[in-house]
Design an enzyme around this catalytic site. Structure first.
Site, PDB file in Angstrom:
ATOM      1  N   ARG A   1     -36.909 -27.294 -56.130  1.00 47.34           N
ATOM      2  CA  ARG A   1     -37.929 -27.954 -55.303  1.00 47.34           C
ATOM      3  C   ARG A   1     -38.033 -29.439 -55.666  1.00 47.34           C
ATOM      4  NH1 ARG A   1     -43.707 -29.030 -55.740  1.00 47.34           N
ATOM      5  NH2 ARG A   1     -44.845 -28.489 -53.823  1.00 47.34           N
TER       6      ARG A   1
ATOM      7  N   LEU B   1     -47.484 -27.851 -56.372  1.00 41.44           N
ATOM      8  CA  LEU B   1     -46.573 -27.280 -57.368  1.00 41.44           C
ATOM      9  C   LEU B   1     -47.239 -26.126 -58.123  1.00 41.44           C
ATOM     10  CD1 LEU B   1     -44.263 -27.313 -59.599  1.00 41.44           C
ATOM     11  CD2 LEU B   1     -45.708 -28.976 -60.770  1.00 41.44           C
TER      12      LEU B   1
END
Length: 309
Positions: free
Chosen positions: A126, A102
């Protein structure tokens, strides 16, 4: 790049700024930024608007359980990291950047490859796409401690549906796969001498083919997002190589969901390129620890609260 003046000579210091991934969150994260910086407050308020819920309430005064929800965790860590980098102002002077999983989105926004708003939208998409993929098929991850990467790779290759997911540092590799496959791999790796084969409390097999539905969904969103040339090279998870071309950045970002995070390789490649010091920007200190375990000769520091700016 900046210079450090000694008595008789000037030493050039090359700096890498790195950004943490999921798992670094903590209750109260970012509140000091919100309270002390008008710029930070405006960014947090904008984030609430974009996300359609008050993530600041959950970050500043929620519970651990609140923050563990994937749809909250990922945007929360992204916001903390990116807003810290922004508030750093002139002190944010990277020669190169990288982010763990991330954290790659945080790194790209901090380095100017995409806007704050677009980065947050992608991170939110996401997180939701990954959550959906986790619900489609039961899967998990495990941390393997104390074995050479090659041994772990060999065992993964011998068990269907199990793959290396995070090359964190020498002697620490996280694997992903089906629950049955991970159980089998942990047993085999323990037999091969792993100090620990620890199943992780995660909702699914990140960075594995189990994330293919999420990859396909995110690919469309990434394709429709404008990317620019960053202010410095970004070492991306998929290749561990420095990238500045926007199209290549996009391609690697799409591939990231189903491919392993090559963090050990990124750290080694940055050091080979001349980096002397790593600054972790965002919650926790995980990446500082991983850098030190990879190479003890480089300097590490962290910025995770307003008073350190």
């Amino acid at each position: 790049m900046r210079s450090k003046q000694n008595d008789n000579e000037t030493t050039i210091i090359m700096k890498a700024f790195v950004f943490p991934g999921q798992g670094a969150q903590f209750v109260g994260m970012g509140k000091d930024l919100y309270d002390n910086s008008a710029e930070a407050k405006a960014m947090f308020d904008k984030a609430n608007e974009i996300l359609g819920f008050n993530i600041t309430d959950l970050m500043f005064a929620g519970t651990d359980e609140d923050l563990k929800q994937t749809k909250v965790t990922q945007p929360a860590i992204f916001l903390h990291s990116v807003i810290l980098a922004k508030v750093l102002g002139d002190k944010f002077t990277p020669d190169m950047v990288a982010g763990h999983s991330l954290g790659e989105f945080s790194a790209l926004v901090a380095a100017g490859a995409m806007t704050f708003e677009d980065g947050l939208k992608l991170v939110s998409q996401r997180a939701q796409a990954m959550q959906k993929a986790c619900e489609m098929a039961p899967s998990t991850m495990a941390a393997i401690i104390g074995l050479d990467d090659a041994v772990v790779e060999e065992v993964c290759n011998s068990i269907e549906g199990v793959v290396p997911a995070n090359y964190n540092c020498p002697g620490q590799l996280v694997i992903s796969g089906s629950i049955e496959g991970i159980d089998k791999a942990c047993e085999a790796l323990t037999a091969k001498g792993a100090k620990r084969a620890l199943k992780l409390a995660v909702s699914g097999a990140f960075h594995s083919p189990f994330m293919e539905p999420a990859r396909a969904e995110l690919a469309k969103a990434i394709e429709n997002t404008k990317f620019s040339t960053p202010i410095c090279p970004v070492y991306q998870n998929v290749t561990a190589q420095p990238v500045t071309d926007p199209e290549e950045i996009k391609k690697n970002l799409v591939a990231q969901l189903t491919a392993p995070v090559k963090w050990t390789q990124i750290v080694n490649n940055m050091i080979a390129a001349g980096v002397d010091a790593f600054t972790e920007v965002g919650p926790g200190a995980v990446l500082q620890g991983l850098v030190k375990k990879t190479n003890r000769t480089v300097a590490t520091e962290g910025v995770n609260k307003f008073e350190q700016i």
